[in-house]
Write a protein that holds these residues in place. Sequence first.
Motif, mmCIF file in Angstrom:
data_model
loop_
_atom_site.group_PDB
_atom_site.id
_atom_site.type_symbol
_atom_site.label_atom_id
_atom_site.label_comp_id
_atom_site.label_asym_id
_atom_site.label_seq_id
_atom_site.Cartn_x
_atom_site.Cartn_y
_atom_site.Cartn_z
ATOM 1 N N PHE A 55 0.889 -0.997 -0.075
ATOM 2 C CA PHE A 55 0.012 0.255 0.049
ATOM 3 C C PHE A 55 0.914 1.235 0.219
ATOM 4 N N GLU A 56 0.760 1.997 -1.062
ATOM 5 C CA GLU A 56 1.761 3.089 -1.248
ATOM 6 C C GLU A 56 0.851 4.241 -1.513
ATOM 7 N N ASP A 57 0.569 5.015 -0.354
ATOM 8 C CA ASP A 57 -0.097 6.383 -0.501
ATOM 9 C C ASP A 57 -1.487 5.953 -1.129
ATOM 10 N N VAL A 58 -2.251 4.995 -0.695
ATOM 11 C CA VAL A 58 -3.537 4.445 -0.866
ATOM 12 C C VAL A 58 -4.548 5.436 -0.407
ATOM 13 N N PHE A 59 -5.517 6.154 -0.897
ATOM 14 C CA PHE A 59 -6.513 6.908 -0.342
ATOM 15 C C PHE A 59 -7.741 5.981 -0.447
ATOM 16 N N VAL A 60 -8.503 5.986 0.809
ATOM 17 C CA VAL A 60 -9.712 5.574 0.816
ATOM 18 C C VAL A 60 -10.690 6.479 1.441
ATOM 19 N N PRO A 61 -11.743 6.603 1.091
ATOM 20 C CA PRO A 61 -13.016 7.422 1.879
ATOM 21 C C PRO A 61 -13.379 6.919 3.101
ATOM 22 N N ASP A 62 -13.855 7.952 3.899
ATOM 23 C CA ASP A 62 -14.400 7.615 5.152
ATOM 24 C C ASP A 62 -15.431 6.327 5.392
ATOM 25 N N SER A 63 -15.746 6.226 4.209
ATOM 26 C CA SER A 63 -17.066 5.120 4.032
ATOM 27 C C SER A 63 -16.411 3.708 3.863
ATOM 28 N N ALA A 64 -14.967 3.856 3.673
ATOM 29 C CA ALA A 64 -14.299 2.565 3.861
ATOM 30 C C ALA A 64 -14.215 1.737 5.094
ATOM 31 N N VAL A 65 -14.223 2.493 6.317
ATOM 32 C CA VAL A 65 -14.015 2.153 7.407
ATOM 33 C C VAL A 65 -14.953 1.072 7.898
ATOM 34 N N LEU A 66 -14.570 -0.353 8.016
ATOM 35 C CA LEU A 66 -15.319 -1.515 8.681
ATOM 36 C C LEU A 66 -15.788 -1.294 10.078
ATOM 37 N N GLY A 67 -16.817 -1.131 10.602
ATOM 38 C CA GLY A 67 -17.038 -0.637 12.005
ATOM 39 C C GLY A 67 -16.609 0.727 12.448
ATOM 40 N N SER A 68 -15.838 0.488 13.278
ATOM 41 C CA SER A 68 -15.467 2.029 13.711
ATOM 42 C C SER A 68 -14.064 2.203 13.918
ATOM 43 N N PRO A 69 -13.513 3.423 13.677
ATOM 44 C CA PRO A 69 -12.022 3.494 13.722
ATOM 45 C C PRO A 69 -11.293 3.034 15.075
ATOM 46 N N GLY A 70 -10.149 2.465 15.151
ATOM 47 C CA GLY A 70 -9.512 2.189 16.589
ATOM 48 C C GLY A 70 -10.119 0.760 17.146
ATOM 49 N N GLU A 71 -11.175 0.294 16.358
ATOM 50 C CA GLU A 71 -11.668 -1.022 17.155
ATOM 51 C C GLU A 71 -11.477 -2.148 16.315
ATOM 52 N N GLY A 72 -10.345 -2.276 15.330
ATOM 53 C CA GLY A 72 -10.152 -3.304 14.547
ATOM 54 C C GLY A 72 -9.698 -4.591 15.269
ATOM 55 N N PHE A 73 -8.924 -4.516 16.204
ATOM 56 C CA PHE A 73 -8.775 -6.000 16.821
ATOM 57 C C PHE A 73 -9.817 -6.420 17.519
ATOM 58 N N ARG A 74 -10.768 -5.616 18.307
ATOM 59 C CA ARG A 74 -12.159 -6.064 18.681
ATOM 60 C C ARG A 74 -12.823 -6.832 17.491
ATOM 61 N N TYR A 75 -12.975 -6.086 16.374
ATOM 62 C CA TYR A 75 -13.762 -6.896 15.166
ATOM 63 C C TYR A 75 -12.933 -8.095 14.829
#
Length: 421
Positions: A228-248
């Motif tokens: 991943f080299e300066d890959v832009f994704v929109p806010d809608s790309a977040v699965l769940g909530s930011p910062g909660e990835g390990f829980r998900y």
Amino acid sequence: MNTLPPDIEDLRLRTRDFIRTVVIPAEPAPGDRLSEGERDRLQAAAKSAGVFAPHVAREYGGQGVPLQFWSPIFQEAGYSLIGPTVLNCQAPDEGNMHMLELIGTPAQKEQYLRPLVSGAARSCFGMTEPHPGAGSDPAALRTSAEKVDGGWVINGHKRFISGANNASFCIAMVRTPAIEAAADGGTSSSPAGATMLMVDMDTPGVRIGEQISTMDRAIGGGHPHLHFEDVFVPDSAVLGSPGEGFRYAQVRLGPARLTHCMRWLGLARRAMDIALDRTNTREIFGSAMHELGIAQDMLALNVMDLETSDAIITKTAALLEADAKAGSALSSVAKAHTSEAVYRVIDRSLQLCGGDGVSDRLPLASYLNEVRAFRIYDGSNETHKWAIARRASAARRREVEAGAPFQASVDTAAAYSSTEA
């Protein structure tokens, strides 16, 4: 198999028949991969037979089987190495479907889940990284995403990303900083931690790197490096909530470990059937093989490994539905036990088949290659055993601190001996 509701038992029997009459005759030679054309043809046949995507809700194109009943269906699919691919319940797609169905937004489900269930799209899960990045220790995650206006910019290097060569999108696990809420309410706060981001594989800056050749062949799409080299994704790309990835991630990893167990247990049953057919029809030293004590011992050990694996899988599946945290912990036990038991079953079955077992006249040698990797995939067995032991020690300490009798006292042991005397 355990007693099942009538509709689940009907699906199991139809899956069993489909695998044996349609899928097994179409299997590639041992060690070869299923071609794309055959995959498409067989998946179309599975849809027509009503056995496609058993684990997904009907509204998205699946059969709607509850998690606690996945095992009997997945074992039937796993009786053939290509069965899970044909039924679209193979890793990594199966785990991604389950997670999207549970925590995806309605828009994400339409964009990613529905095409994935239909077989029109494929996916990968971007977690593992080159050392010293995340592997068995997810806390070592190094790939990061920076918050920018309207979205996120990802930079990092993943490796061993199963299925990436054929994937339409990746669920990328990245490290993100704490975000403070904007004064105007336009941005909500989130803790520092890991975040899952939906990334289309044709997004600028996404690059498949070096291919990694492995001993297994069942999972299509390879296991390459992913950049991943300066890959832009929109806010809608977040699965769940930011910062909660390990829980998900636990939403995905607990069931995903278990479904690997289910599929491979089906393959171990196939190996056992091969061994039984062999020993029932061969004579050696004037006796039928199945009457010889050495062969009987190996067959009995196979039955024991099959039954204990089936039991722990069934218990874990039910617990995952009732208590996800406890189920995820027990899935470590199921994964470590079943991955080793399945290997033993196939290895003994190969031994009983002698020279033919190690040749390509029978598929057993290729089965060993497939299941050996499972002791490393989804967390090495050593990592799982470390976690299992730590949980057991901590649980016992809490029991003793809460008043449970301490059992390791030398004085207590001496008192018991005196009483018996």
